[in-house]
Structures are given as structure tokens and as C-alpha cells.
Design a protein around this motif. Sequence first.
Motif: not given
Length: 447
Positions: A277-279, A260-267
Motif C-alpha cells: 500500500i503506497a501513497k 498480503h499488503l504491507k504499507p510502504a513508507k515511501s515509493l
Amino acid sequence: MTKQQTMHIGLDDTDSTKGGCTTYLAAVLIEKLLKFNVQFTDYPALIRLNPNVPWKTRGNGALCLRFTYPPELETQIKTTALELWEEHSAIKEKGTDPGIVFYKNNEISHELRTFAKKTITTIATLKEATEIIKKLGAEAAGFNTCRGIIGALASIGETLDADYTYELIAYRIPENLGTKRRVNEASIFEMDKLTFPYTFNNVDSEKNRIIITPRGPDPILFGIRGESAEIVKKAYEIVKPLEPVERFVIFRSNQGTDAHLKPAKSLGILEPYSSVIAKGVVSKNPKLVPLRHVIFSIKDDTAEVDCAAYEPTGDLRKIARELLVGDCVEVYGAVQKPTATKPLTINLEKINILKLMTKKHIENPLCPKCGKRLKSMGKNQGFRCEKCRDKYTDLKKAETNVARAIKQGLYVTSTRSQRHLTKPLRRYGQEKQDATGCRMIGEWHFP
Ligand SMILES: [Zn+2]
């Protein structure tokens, strides 16, 4: 003999808050279909969809059965499935929107796979689903809002070619529904030990409690999740139920895979109702809010968002409390819509601490003569010893590093608050890359 044809049946949202369970419907349907000489080509799929949709029923799971069948029995097969589906669907209840889809084709198109991924990570609409159904020449039926058709179609499109797990679900006899589940607890702890690390989420070690038995009126007695059909079957044989088991089925699933978790490039691009998944860098220190939730903020060049660790997340909440402004983290969780009083918030499932700030403690220097801590005489004015009465204008404040209470690394929410899709720590390193290792074992269902 006529050539066998391929069929996929997708089912969704037949369960309600008062009982019932789509997996049970699938289990009964498997038994009925075997009378039509069908050959199952895969384990039934138990596909968990985006847990962060506003209208989900309990588990938000959809089911798909894939098999070949003698074409002359097609009508009977469909009628049987439809009748059973209607019988099991809690159609009279609000918030239950059952759907069923029949699809006859060997190939699962790219478009259908993409649609499935979308229903798992974010929101797909009924309009999108019906357009694909039309295009593919599939058939669908639904009740109430018909939203279940979305999940039913998605379960057909999710072929579990990347990481996947298994779950053996054992069901109760109808007479016992609604009563307390009776399973020998010690045998579950024993099973967990004997099958470690190839089964997961059997027990909550923080609270020393078993978690394979659900609560509530549904027909599930218990479910065992693991890395292979063989291991969940072996685990099943170790567990001692203290009430009759009506049936069991081994499902292949995206549970425990973080699908279910999709990496997001930015907030700045986070969307409500998705799971990401966000940094970011911690921009506001954690604060404890009523009911013992921990909230902190993170930011990057594009936005600042809140992150929340709720009480049941256990250790995760304790970790979150120790973060400091400047720490670099990767957060995993569900994006909540902003409200008048609350900004966009990520409800945490995991935190990966990438870099911890050095916490400095700044103190006045010690007296070179007597060792007592000096007093400051004002900014840039030097220091004075209260005992020796000497003044020191050339000394500087002393900086010491304070040990942080947390370390870099990945922290996961407590077992009891993990979502079906959350990959538990125990699974790290056991991820599958493709479905080549998937073989049908002889006894994957009973009866
Ligand atoms: Zn002194």
C-alpha cells in the motif's frame, strides 16, 4: 490415560496445473486422522501466501491442521499423513514442489509467526525455513525443489489472531473430475442475497455471473467464503448442487483480509515481488495502452513509479482513467520488477483517492455588451469583440471549475479479478481484531 500431545501439520504446493488441490488432501487427511482419536483444536487453516511470487502454483495456498492426539499413535499418524501426501502430490510435474512439516508444540514462537508474515507479504527462502525447522526441532519433507516446505511451515506460523474469514469447500466425487460443474445457479444468487453481507465473492455483479465454482480439473465443486463458520454452513444448505458432494470442510483463512499488503513508507523502498500500500501524487496523466490497460505514474520525494490497471479490473480501470496530475492517491497492489522498457510498476488491486485536483477550465471573458465570447489580442494585450468591435484591455480570462467524473474514496478491482487475499468492499467494517470469536461448530466437516 496418557496425556494428549499437540501437533501441527503444514502442507503446501501439492497441486499442479493438471488437477489436484492441497485443500482436498487436507480434507481427506482430516477424515483419516479422526480414526486415531485426534481432537482438532482449530479449524484447518487455509493460508494464502504472497500472490506475487514468480513461482506460484494456481492459488498459492498452504494448509495447516492443528490437533491433540494420543502419543502412542504418533508414528501411525505421521505415516498416514506422509503416505497420503505422497499419493496426492503431483511430484512428477515440473513446477510442483510439495512440502510437509510436522511440529509438536503448543507454542508458536514469535520467530515462526514473523516468518509466516514474511511469506504472505514478500519472499522467504527455503534456507530461512530450514533454519527455523532445525531450531524448533520440527520435521519436514519435500519433493523437487522442496519449496513447498516454506509454505507448509508458514501455515503453521500463521495463527490467524487478527482478521480472518472462513471458507466452506465442497468437493466432487472422482468420477466427475474434469467435467462441467453442475450447481443450480439460481440457488447461488439466492444464497448470496440471504446471507448478505456475511458471505462474499459469491457472484460477480458486474457480469451477473456466479464465481463460487472454479473452472479446471481440480476436485473443488464450490467454495463459500464468509465471516463465520455458521454463516458459510447456512449458505451451503441454501445452495443446490446438481451432482454428488463427496465431502466438505470449513477452513479458517486469511482470504479476503488484505494480509498480503504491507504499507510502504515511501515509493523509493518498493521491492519487486512484494504487495504494498503506497501513497503518492499523480505525476503523469493516465494513458490507455494496447489491450485496454490504463497506466499512470505517481511520485513522492523518493521515487516515481508506474501504476497499471488491467482490463479485468473492471471499474477500477475506469476510475484510473479519470485521474489527473496532482491528484493524491493511495494505491494497493503487486510490485512488478522493472524491465528494459518498463519502470517499476504496481499492478493495482485498489485505489484510495485521497484528494482530487480541481480541474480548471480557462476561457476568454464574455463581451459586457453583447455577451459573445471575446477574442484575445495576444498575451496581456486584452480582448476584442468581433461583433461590437470594442476593445477591453482591463478584462481577465475567466476560470471555471469543471466537475470531476470521480469522487474521493476507495475503489476495488472487480470481483472476478480479486485475488484470494483481496479484502472485498463487502468486508469493510466486519474485520476481526482477534480470534476470541472463533468457536468450533459441530459439523465443520463431512464425512
Ligand atoms: Zn460585443
